[in-house]
Write a protein that holds these residues in place. Structure first.
Motif, mmCIF file in Angstrom:
data_model
loop_
_atom_site.group_PDB
_atom_site.id
_atom_site.type_symbol
_atom_site.label_atom_id
_atom_site.label_comp_id
_atom_site.label_asym_id
_atom_site.label_seq_id
_atom_site.Cartn_x
_atom_site.Cartn_y
_atom_site.Cartn_z
ATOM 1 N N HIS A 417 0.720 -1.133 0.049
ATOM 2 C CA HIS A 417 0.012 0.046 0.172
ATOM 3 C C HIS A 417 0.696 1.439 0.190
ATOM 4 O O HIS A 417 0.301 2.482 0.450
ATOM 5 C CB HIS A 417 -0.987 -0.064 1.221
ATOM 6 C CG HIS A 417 -2.040 -0.969 1.008
ATOM 7 N ND1 HIS A 417 -1.962 -2.480 0.938
ATOM 8 C CD2 HIS A 417 -3.483 -0.749 0.871
ATOM 9 C CE1 HIS A 417 -3.023 -3.064 0.708
ATOM 10 N NE2 HIS A 417 -3.911 -1.984 0.700
ATOM 11 N N ARG A 420 -0.403 5.041 -1.029
ATOM 12 C CA ARG A 420 -1.636 5.129 -0.990
ATOM 13 C C ARG A 420 -2.191 6.020 0.230
ATOM 14 O O ARG A 420 -1.519 5.821 1.161
ATOM 15 C CB ARG A 420 -2.234 3.648 -1.089
ATOM 16 C CG ARG A 420 -1.827 2.796 -2.097
ATOM 17 C CD ARG A 420 -3.070 1.768 -2.373
ATOM 18 N NE ARG A 420 -4.153 2.287 -3.176
ATOM 19 C CZ ARG A 420 -5.340 1.766 -3.459
ATOM 20 N NH1 ARG A 420 -5.562 0.450 -2.477
ATOM 21 N NH2 ARG A 420 -6.271 2.225 -3.901
ATOM 22 N N ALA A 444 0.838 2.428 3.847
ATOM 23 C CA ALA A 444 -0.098 3.664 3.496
ATOM 24 C C ALA A 444 -0.311 4.655 4.404
ATOM 25 O O ALA A 444 0.349 4.577 5.508
ATOM 26 C CB ALA A 444 -1.603 3.016 3.646
ATOM 27 N N ASP A 497 -6.562 8.010 -2.026
ATOM 28 C CA ASP A 497 -6.801 6.756 -2.796
ATOM 29 C C ASP A 497 -7.739 5.552 -2.162
ATOM 30 O O ASP A 497 -8.202 4.731 -2.926
ATOM 31 C CB ASP A 497 -5.516 5.708 -2.936
ATOM 32 C CG ASP A 497 -4.513 6.898 -3.417
ATOM 33 O OD1 ASP A 497 -4.593 7.031 -4.629
ATOM 34 O OD2 ASP A 497 -3.560 7.206 -2.677
ATOM 35 N N LEU A 498 -8.042 5.827 -0.976
ATOM 36 C CA LEU A 498 -8.862 4.519 -0.228
ATOM 37 C C LEU A 498 -9.572 5.100 0.879
ATOM 38 O O LEU A 498 -9.034 5.896 1.810
ATOM 39 C CB LEU A 498 -7.621 3.726 0.180
ATOM 40 C CG LEU A 498 -7.984 2.398 0.588
ATOM 41 C CD1 LEU A 498 -6.750 1.490 0.707
ATOM 42 C CD2 LEU A 498 -8.662 2.037 2.040
ATOM 43 N N GLY A 548 -8.797 3.466 -7.368
ATOM 44 C CA GLY A 548 -8.869 3.979 -5.805
ATOM 45 C C GLY A 548 -9.977 2.937 -5.556
ATOM 46 O O GLY A 548 -10.411 1.749 -6.161
ATOM 47 N N THR A 654 -8.297 -4.191 -1.092
ATOM 48 C CA THR A 654 -7.648 -3.066 -1.288
ATOM 49 C C THR A 654 -6.125 -3.315 -1.941
ATOM 50 O O THR A 654 -5.472 -2.222 -2.269
ATOM 51 C CB THR A 654 -7.463 -1.791 -0.210
ATOM 52 O OG1 THR A 654 -6.719 -2.143 0.912
ATOM 53 C CG2 THR A 654 -9.021 -1.395 0.072
#
Length: 678
Positions: A417, A420, A444, A497-498, A548, A654
Motif C-alpha cells: 500500500h 496510497r 499507506a 486513494d482509499l 482507488g 484494497t
C-alpha cells in the motif's frame, strides 16, 4: 562503543544535524580518525569512522557509521586510475572496511580519509551554498573568509574531490575549511570540538555577510496580483488543485504528496524573478536528487479560477515532460540508466504554495524542505551576486550516475500500500482502529477520522506520527465536516486513494420500541454518512484519475434478519446496496467499491462498549461478558471475530491481488449460514 573519537563524532553530528541552518535532512557527512587495537594482530590500527551512505546527521547512531582502515583507504591513492574511472574506487572502499558491522561507505568517504585532519565535517548549509552558487563565488570566498577558507571549483563528489581537498589543505596551512563550488562546505579540526567550531564559524560568517551586504530584495519586486491569498482561501484553493496536481506528478508512477505554504515559499512565488530562477534549477546534489533539476511553475495569478488553473497545469505538465525528455536525451549516453520518469517532484502555485512529491510522505516532505533550502540559497546568491548553479550536464551526471542507480536498486521493495492515502472513519477505536493500523503497517498514509479529535490524534501518533498518519475530526452526518476532513487529507498527503466507511452505532430495540429518532440517528450515521463520505471522496478519486478503493464496513445483519434490530439492520442493508450502486457508477474511473460483513465484534468495539453489548446480551438472555463466546459458538467455525480479522479483509480487498474485484461483500463472521450471500 569503546572508542572516544567515534563517540565524540556521533555527539557532534547530532548537534550539527539538529539545526537546519547547518545542513538539510540526510545531507552532508562527518568523520573522525582514531586508533584501536586490532583483535587479530594485537597491534594498534588507525581507523576512520564516517557517516555511512543514506544516513542523517541529526539522528546518527553507531550503526550508521562506516568503519575503515585508514592505511588501506589512503593506499588507494597509489592505484587510483584517474578521474575517468573514479567510480571503481567505490567498490574498492569495501576492501578497506574494518570489522563486519557498520553502514556502507558513501561517495564522500575519500574526502574524509584523505584530508590530513583528525575530524572532518562536510555540510550543506544554505548560507554556504549561497556563496558556492554565486557567479563570483571564488572572489566572495576570499573577501568573506580571507585565507581561512579556500575555494574549490565544482567537481562531482568522489575520489578525485577527496584528493583535491587534501592538496588544498596541505597548501593552505591557515585554512580551516573550504567552499565547494556549486555544492557546500567542508571544515576540519584536530579535535571534534575544533572541527565543529570551524564548521559553525564558516556557516555563521557567510550568513552574517549576506545579511549585512546583500541587496534588500534579491528576488525583485512583488508582482501585482501574485500576492499570497488569505490563509483560508489559500488552503481551500490548494485542496481544490491538489487532486489534479497529484495526478500530474503520478503520471509515471504513484506518488505521495506534501503541501507547504510557509512565508519563504509564498514570498518567492510572488516575486518577479520567480520564473527565471526556478528555470535555473537547484545546484547542490542533495537538492536536485530530491527535487529534480527544476520545478513546474504555474504561470497564472491566484485570481485565476480553479478551472483555468487546472487547464493550464495540464498544459504545463505536457511541456514539462517534453522538456525533461529533451534534458535526458541531450545528456544520456549508451551506458546511462533508463529515464526514471518525467514528472515534476515540485509544483509551485503562486499565491497558494508548493506541492512536493515522493515515494512516501517523508520523501515528499523532505523534497519540499530541500526546495525551501534551494530558495534560501538562491536568495543569498542573488543578494550578493548572481545565482549560477552547476550546469544541466553536471546535474545529469549525478542524477543518472551509475552509483546513484545502484543506490536506488538497493532500496527495499515497496510495501503493498505504499504511496496510497487512506481515510478511515470511526477509526479511534474498534474495527476502524484495527483497519487504520493494518493499512499503515502495509505502507499507506492514513487519516484517522473520528468524532473524538483527541482520540483520533492519539491513534495517529501511535501509528508513527505525521509522516504516517494524522487524526481529524469528522462527523459523517455533516457534509461540511466531511468535506473539510477530506481537504485536510489531500493537503496532508497530496491526495486520496482509499476510503473505509466504518463509522457506526447501534441501538438494539424491537420495532415497537424503536423511535423515529432512533431510526434517524442510525440512518444518518451509517446510510447518509457513508453516502456523504463516498460522494466527497469520489470527487477527489475521479479528478485524480488514479483509480482507488471505497470499502464499506457493513454487517452480516445487512442480509440476516436478526432479532430486535430494525433500524440498525435496515441502515446496514442501505450501506450494502450503496456498494453495488457505486461499484457500477465509479467503475469507469477505476474505482473499486466493496464491502465487509462482520458478525458481532465484541472485543475492542466502541459500539458494544456504549450499551449495544448489554442490549444484545439481554436479547439473547446471556451475561454481557459471555457475548463474544456466544457469538463464536453460533458460527460454523466456532471462532470469535476480532477487529483485526475485519482489518485483514480490508487489506486484501484494497491490495493488488484483488485488482479486478468490485461490488463484492466479504463475510467475516466465522460462518453464519443464515447470512450466506445469495
Amino acid at each position: 562503543m569503546t572508542n572516544q573519537a567515534a563517540a565524540d563524532l556521533i555527539a557532534r553530528s547530532n548537534r550539527l544535524g539538529a539545526d537546519p541552518k547547518n545542513t538539510n535532512y540526510a545531507g552532508g557527512n562527518t568523520s573522525a580518525k582514531g586508533t584501536e587495537t586490532d583483535p587479530v594482530t594485537g597491534e594498534p590500527v588507525e581507523l576512520l569512522w564516517v557517516k555511512g551512505s543514506g544516513g542523517d546527521l541529526g539522528t546518527l547512531t553507531e550503526a550508521g557509521l562506516a568503519v575503515l582502515r585508514l592505511d588501506r583507504l589512503r593506499g588507494l591513492a597509489k592505484v587510483y586510475p584517474g578521474v575517468e574511472r573514479e567510480d571503481e574506487m567505490v567498490t574498492a572502499l569495501d576492501h578497506c572496511l574494518y570489522g563486519g558491522a557498520g553502514a556502507a561507505p558513501s561517495i564522500d568517504t575519500a574526502m574524509h580519509g584523505l584530508v590530513d585532519a583528525a575530524h572532518v565535517d562536510h555540510l550543506h548549509p544554505d548560507s554556504g551554498i549561497a556563496i558556492a552558487t554565486a557567479a563570483d563565488g571564488e572572489k566572495l570566498t576570499e573577501r568573506i573568509f580571507g585565507d581561512r577558507v579556500v575555494w574549490v571549483p565544482w567537481r562531482r563528489p568522489g575520489f578525485q574531490l577527496g584528493l583535491d581537498i587534501a592538496e588544498i589543505k596541505a597548501r593552505n596551512p591557515r585554512a580551516v575549511g573550504c567552499v565547494l563550488g556549486g555544492h557546500g562546505i567542508t571544515a576540519w579540526g584536530d579535535t571534534s570540538e575544533e572541527s565543529e567550531r570551524n564548521s559553525l564559524w564558516i556557516i555563521d560568517t557567510a550568513a552574517a555577510y549576506i545579511a549585512e551586504h546583500g541587496r534588500p530584495e534579491p528576488f525583485g519586486a512583488v508582482v501585482p496580483g501574485y500576492e499570497p491569498l488569505p490563509e483560508a482561501e489559500r488552503r481551500a484553493r490548494a485542496a481544490a488543485l491538489a487532486p489534479t496536481i497529484r495526478a500530474l506528478a503520478s503520471h509515471d508512477r504513484p506518488q505521495a504528496g506534501h503541501f507547504t505554504d510557509g512565508e519563504v515559499v509564498l514570498d518567492f512565488l510572488s516575486r518577479e524573478k520567480l520564473r527565471s530562477l526556478a528555470a535555473l534549477g537547484t545546484s547542490c546534489p542533495d537538492h536536485f536528487l530530491r527535487t529534480k533539476v527544476r520545478p513546474l511553475v504555474l504561470d497564472l495569478p491566484p485570481s485565476a479560477s480553479v478551472e483555468e488553473s487546472i487547464t493550464r497545469l495540464r498544459e504545463l505538465h505536457e511541456r514539462y515532460r517534453a522538456d525533461y525528455q529533451a534534458y535526458y536525451d541531450a545528456h544520456a549516453t549508451e551506458d546511462s540508466p533508463a529515464i526514471r520518469g518525467a514528472d515534476p517532484a515540485i509544483v509551485l502555485v503562486p499565491g497558494v504554495g508548493m506541492f512536493s512529491f515522493g515515494r512516501d510522505k517523508q520523501t515528499a516532505r523532505v523534497a519540499g524542505e530541500f526546495y525551501v533550502n534551494a530558495i534560501n540559497v538562491m536568495r543569498g546568491a542573488e543578494a550578493l551576486s548572481t545565482y549560477a548553479p552547476i550546469s544541466d550536464a553536471e546535474k545529469f551526471r549525478i542524477e543518472y550516475w551509475a552509483l546513484e542507480e545502484a543506490k536506488l536498486r538497493r532500496m527495499p521493495k515497496p510495501k503493498s500500500h505504499a504511496t496510497r492515502v487512506a481515510l478511515v472513519t470511526g477509526a479511534a477505536s474498534g474495527i476502524g482502529r484495527a483497519v487504520a493500523t493494518r493499512l499503515a503497517a502495509e505502507g499507506a498514509c492514513v487519516v484517522v477520522a473520528d468524532l473524538d479529535l483527541e482520540k483520533a490524534r492519539a491513534v495517529a501518533a501511535e501509528l508513527g506520527g505525521t509522516d504516517v498518519a494524522i487524526g481529524v475530526r469528522m462527523n459523517v452526518t455533516d457534509a461540511a465536516q466531511v468535506r473539510a476532513a477530506i481537504d485536510e487529507t489531500v493537503l496532508a498527503f497530496g491526495g486520496l486513494d482509499l476510503v473505509v466507511n466504518n463509522a457506526g452505532l447501534s441501538l438494539s430495540k424491537p420495532l415497537l420500541e424503536t423511535t423515529e429518532a432512533d431510526w434517524d440517528l442510525q440512518h444518518d450515521v451509517m446510510a447518509k454518512g457513508s453516502f456523504l463520505v463516498s460522494k466527497a471522496a469520489a470527487r477527489v478519486l475521479v479528478e485524480q484519475g488514479l483509480g482507488g478503493d471505497i470499502v464499506y464496513i457493513s454487517s452480516k445483519n445487512s442480509v440476516f434478519a436478526g432479532p430486535n434490530n430494525i433500524a440498525y439492520s435496515a441502515a446496514k442493508a442501505d450501506q450494502a446496496h450503496q456498494v453495488r450502486l457505486l461499484a457500477v457508477e465509479l467503475g469507469e474511473h477505476g474505482v473499486r467499491v466493496n464491502g465487509v460483513n462482520p458478525d458481532g465484534v465484541v472485543r475492542g468495539s466502541g459500539i458494544f462498549a456504549s450499551g449495544w453489548g448489554a442490549n444484545r446480551a439481554k436479547t439473547y438472555g446471556i451475561p454481557e461478558e459471555d457475548l463474544g463466546t456466544f457469538y463464536a459458538q453460533r458460527t460454523i467455525l466456532k471462532r470469535e471475530v476480532l477487529p483485526e480479522h475485519v482489518a485483514n479483509a480490508v487489506f486484501v480487498l484494497t491490495g493488488p491481488e484483488l485488482s479486478h474485484t468490485t461490488g463484492l461483500h466479504i463475510p467475516v463472521d466465522a460462518g453464519v449460514a443464515t447470512a450466506f450471500l445469495r
